[in-house]
Scaffold this motif. Structure first.
Motif, mmCIF file in Angstrom:
data_model
loop_
_atom_site.group_PDB
_atom_site.id
_atom_site.type_symbol
_atom_site.label_atom_id
_atom_site.label_comp_id
_atom_site.label_asym_id
_atom_site.label_seq_id
_atom_site.Cartn_x
_atom_site.Cartn_y
_atom_site.Cartn_z
ATOM 1 N N SER A 149 -2.991 5.500 2.277
ATOM 2 C CA SER A 149 -3.428 6.499 3.255
ATOM 3 C C SER A 149 -2.539 7.732 3.242
ATOM 4 C CB SER A 149 -3.359 5.952 4.687
ATOM 5 O OG SER A 149 -3.215 4.587 4.725
ATOM 6 N N GLY A 161 -11.175 -0.849 8.033
ATOM 7 C CA GLY A 161 -10.472 -2.122 8.244
ATOM 8 C C GLY A 161 -9.513 -2.056 9.401
ATOM 9 N N SER A 162 -9.340 -0.887 9.992
ATOM 10 C CA SER A 162 -8.452 -0.801 11.147
ATOM 11 C C SER A 162 -9.242 -0.206 12.302
ATOM 12 C CB SER A 162 -7.256 0.083 10.806
ATOM 13 O OG SER A 162 -6.475 0.265 11.953
ATOM 14 N N CYS A 193 -2.209 1.413 15.651
ATOM 15 C CA CYS A 193 -3.021 1.361 14.429
ATOM 16 C C CYS A 193 -2.271 0.690 13.274
ATOM 17 C CB CYS A 193 -3.392 2.804 14.072
ATOM 18 S SG CYS A 193 -4.197 2.983 12.502
ATOM 19 N N HIS A 194 -2.901 -0.302 12.666
ATOM 20 C CA HIS A 194 -2.311 -0.962 11.486
ATOM 21 C C HIS A 194 -2.982 -0.402 10.237
ATOM 22 C CE1 HIS A 194 -0.126 -4.169 13.703
ATOM 23 N NE2 HIS A 194 -0.983 -3.784 14.650
ATOM 24 N N LEU A 195 -2.241 -0.275 9.169
ATOM 25 C CA LEU A 195 -2.808 0.312 7.940
ATOM 26 C C LEU A 195 -3.043 -0.768 6.895
ATOM 27 C CD1 LEU A 195 -0.576 3.506 7.729
ATOM 28 C CD2 LEU A 195 -2.932 3.354 8.549
ATOM 29 N N TYR A 196 -4.226 -0.732 6.300
ATOM 30 C CA TYR A 196 -4.582 -1.751 5.306
ATOM 31 C C TYR A 196 -4.844 -1.151 3.928
ATOM 32 C CZ TYR A 196 -5.001 -4.681 9.421
ATOM 33 O OH TYR A 196 -4.724 -5.360 10.578
ATOM 34 N N HIS A 197 -4.898 0.189 3.849
ATOM 35 C CA HIS A 197 -5.232 0.858 2.576
ATOM 36 C C HIS A 197 -4.255 2.004 2.330
ATOM 37 C CE1 HIS A 197 -9.149 -1.171 2.483
ATOM 38 N NE2 HIS A 197 -9.108 -1.018 3.791
ATOM 39 N N SER A 242 0.454 -4.289 3.307
ATOM 40 C CA SER A 242 -0.819 -4.014 3.980
ATOM 41 C C SER A 242 -0.776 -4.618 5.383
ATOM 42 C CB SER A 242 -1.939 -4.642 3.149
ATOM 43 O OG SER A 242 -3.143 -4.558 3.849
ATOM 44 N N GLY A 243 -1.317 -3.902 6.346
ATOM 45 C CA GLY A 243 -1.338 -4.410 7.728
ATOM 46 C C GLY A 243 -0.158 -3.930 8.557
ATOM 47 N N THR A 244 0.712 -3.103 7.962
ATOM 48 C CA THR A 244 1.895 -2.622 8.719
ATOM 49 C C THR A 244 1.451 -1.648 9.830
ATOM 50 O OG1 THR A 244 3.210 -2.789 6.722
ATOM 51 C CG2 THR A 244 4.152 -1.484 8.498
ATOM 52 N N ILE A 300 0.854 -1.186 0.000
ATOM 53 C CA ILE A 300 0.000 0.000 0.000
ATOM 54 C C ILE A 300 0.896 1.244 0.000
ATOM 55 C CG2 ILE A 300 -2.057 -1.027 1.095
ATOM 56 C CD1 ILE A 300 -1.009 0.063 3.776
#
Ligand code: FES
Length: 628
Positions: free
Chosen positions: A88, A56-57, A82-86, A17-19, A2
């Motif tokens: 941003s 998603g987070s 907070c993990h990021l999935y998109h 994704s998810g970092t 992402i």
């Protein structure tokens, strides 16, 4: 992958994704305030995340606890949770951004070595030697001919010279490539480097003050004994927490973490050295001596020594002796392999080599009056010199004076309110770099509390009064700043329309409590040392406030909040970065290094938690109108 855009600066970085957001910032080499080291307990790592990214987070319980409803609506998240999935966009408020992002190191200068007399003695000697080429009639070895010539130019009858095999391995080629001329670099009778041509005028040393918050490096020209340039930046270990204990917790998990923390420290020292060298055009290979001062934890991190036992009673360091080694003993340190590296001795787990360097700078052994020195940083280290003894203790003051654990607290950087005066009618404050206010730094907090105490808006037990309880004479404008929140009150300093981040800046009841805890710990430490030395506060001839925080303090306000005993403000002196100056003196004098060793043994360390009177003294010391 992402794509994350980070503001200010519109820096773009791609991550899986998810970092974790904090890891994204680390990868982008952007440092933010992480007081608790990512445990989720300080709430300082608030950053704004674009709304699509939040999908998603979900907020976890920690975030719900730390963030206000308004902040959640605005898209604030805790970077450590907070993990990021998109894709941003992240916006970092200025009060959260650390100042040495992208490894930018700020210049710091020490204008003079100090007001205390000092005679430098350069530890390194260089000699240019021109040898006669060998012949069939003179088949002496290269090393023998070097020694003979060295004896001649150094005007020494006969000395036992030493040289390491790896240096000797270069000598033969170097001589033949340079027409038998070369410069020998000596530490006492040991050759630590050989250089082509005549470089005898180029010799430098570097002194480091490794603070928990800031690391400063000073480049010294050995041919003059003078400082040429200095640099400072935030200690990169901040990501493991603002305080030493959080970092010890990280390093203590396993040997890998211990190595990580050592590597980060060394790589930051390298950045400073490289920057000092770039600025001055000085070749790194001409730096032959490094002195490193720091508290006991920093000392142990640097040498990759286990730190676990520092954190738990009975608080035992692995060693308190000085360490005198070579650069090659510190993995990847960017100095020549045989450059000398000296670390100051420590006194105990919480009185480290930085305090020894302070004492070296103030020439404590040369004084015959009673001196109280307080070094306020992430911890409060206190030293009291009486007639013939020196006592020291460490007060667990916490980082409140550095703005941490204070709701609108921040370090003393751009946007921080560092001075405040409140009268019955008005509030006036000063912001660092005259910009909009983003928060309060330690000196601002002390000024603020002192002002509110003088106006009796804060009671001696620390309670912030209601509007109705305000004494006569307090104007409506000031009264209106007292805002009720749940069961306590808070005081409005800057309304949201006037603040840098569109958020109001308050002093909360909890903030006052944090300051009470910090000042209570320091003041209790002072009282206990006075007891040990059988001295009264009026016996103190000088109070020296060390450290950069000490130099920002307003003496009267420091006295007003009772941080130090009530004595004449004429006896109080801010001595700035004494540890940095001490480090330079240690670099420039073997006598000083010997003195450091002897001081580390002479200082009587007093463990406050082992004193039966400590809890009572501490509780009393938290009160603002302490017995004067
Ligand atoms: Fe995130 Fe403390 S809450 S670093």
């Amino acid at each position: 992958m992402i794509e994350i855009t980070i503001n200010p600066g519109a820096k773009i970085i791609n991550v899986p994704s998810g970092t974790l957001l904090l890891d994204v910032l680390k990868q982008a080499k952007i440092s933010i305030v992480t007081t608790c080291g990512g445990q989720g307990s300080c709430g300082k790592c608030r950053v704004k995340v674009s709304s699509t990214a939040i999908k998603g987070s979900l907020l976890n319980l920690t975030e719900k606890k730390q963030l206000s409803e308004e902040e959640i609506k605005e898209g604030f998240r805790l970077a450590c949770q907070c993990h990021l999935y998109h894709n941003s966009t992240i916006t970092i408020p200025s009060s959260v951004l650390m100042r040495n992002n992208n490894s930018k190191i700020e210049e710091k200068s020490i204008s003079h070595l100090s007001h205390y007399e000092f005679k430098p003695v350069i530890p390194i000697k260089k000699y240019f030697l021109r040898l006669n080429p060998p012949t069939l009639k003179n088949q002496s070895s290269d090393w023998t001919r070097i020694k003979d010539e060295l004896n001649r130019v150094a005007k020494i009858k006969k000395e036992r010279w030493f040289i390491a095999p790896d240096i000797l391995g270069n000598v033969s080629q170097l001589l033949r490539d340079n027409n038998y001329g070369m410069t020998i670099v000596l530490y006492k009778n040991e050759v630590i480097s050989v250089e082509p041509g005549n470089t005898s005028k180029e010799m430098y040393g570097v002194a480091f003050d490794i603070g928990t918050t800031t690391i400063a490096g000073y480049l010294i020209d050995f041919s003059t004994g003078k400082q040429i340039v200095a640099e400072a930046g935030s200690n990169p270990q901040y990501i493991y927490g603002d305080d030493v204990i959080s970092r010890v917790g990280f390093a203590g998990k396993n040997a890998t973490n211990r190595n990580i923390i050592q590597q980060e420290l060394i790589s930051f020292l390298n950045q400073i050295i490289t920057s000092l060298s770039r600025k001055t055009g000085i070749n790194l290979s001409r730096i032959y001596f490094a002195v490193l001062v720091g508290n006991t934890a920093m000392h142990h991190f640097l040498w990759s020594l286990p730190t676990e036992s520092l954190a738990f009673s009975p608080y035992i360091p692995v060693l308190t002796d000085e360490i005198f080694k070579e650069a090659r003993d510190l993995p990847d340190l960017c100095l020549i392999p045989h450059a000398k590296v000296y670390s100051t001795p420590n006194v105990s787990a919480y009185i480290g080599g930085d305090i020894i360097a302070d004492l070296i700078d103030i020439n404590i052994w040369g004084k015959n009056n009673n001196i109280l020195m307080v070094d306020l940083g992430t911890n409060g280290e206190i030293v009291l010199k009486g007639d013939d003894k020196i006592w020291a203790c460490s007060a667990a003051a916490g980082p409140a004076f550095e703005g941490a654990r204070i709701s609108s607290g921040m370090r003393a950087i751009r946007g921080a309110i560092d001075r405040i005066i409140i009268t019955e009618h008005k509030i006036r404050y000063q912001v660092i770099e005259q910009t909009r206010a983003a928060g309060l730094c330690g000196s601002g907090i002390i000024d603020l509390i002192a002002s509110l105490l003088k106006l009796q808006l804060i009671k001696s037990d620390g309670r912030l009064v209601n509007q109705e309880e305000c004494p006569k004479g307090i104007s409506e404008q000031i009264k209106e700043r007292i805002v009720k929140e749940c069961k306590s009150n808070k005081f409005l300093i800057v309304p949201k329309e006037q603040s840098a981040e569109g958020k109001p800046i308050f002093l909360t009841q909890k903030d006052i409590r944090e300051v009470q805890l910090a000042k209570g710990a320091v003041r209790a430490g002072i009282s206990i040392l006075l007891e040990q030395a059988r001295l009264k506060k009026d016996d103190i001839d000088e109070v020296l406030l060390a450290g950069s925080f000490g130099s920002l303090l307003d003496k009267d306000n420091t006295l007003a909040i009772g941080l130090i005993p009530h004595i004449s403000s004429e006896k109080i002196f801010s001595i700035g970065n004494a540890a940095g100056r001490g480090a330079i003196k240690l670099l420039l004098s073997e006598d000083m290094r010997n003195m450091a060793e002897s001081l580390s043994q002479k200082v009587h360390y007093v463990e406050l938690s082992a004193q039966h009177s400590f809890s009572e003294t501490f509780t009393k010391s938290m009160i603002f109108n302490l017995e004067r």
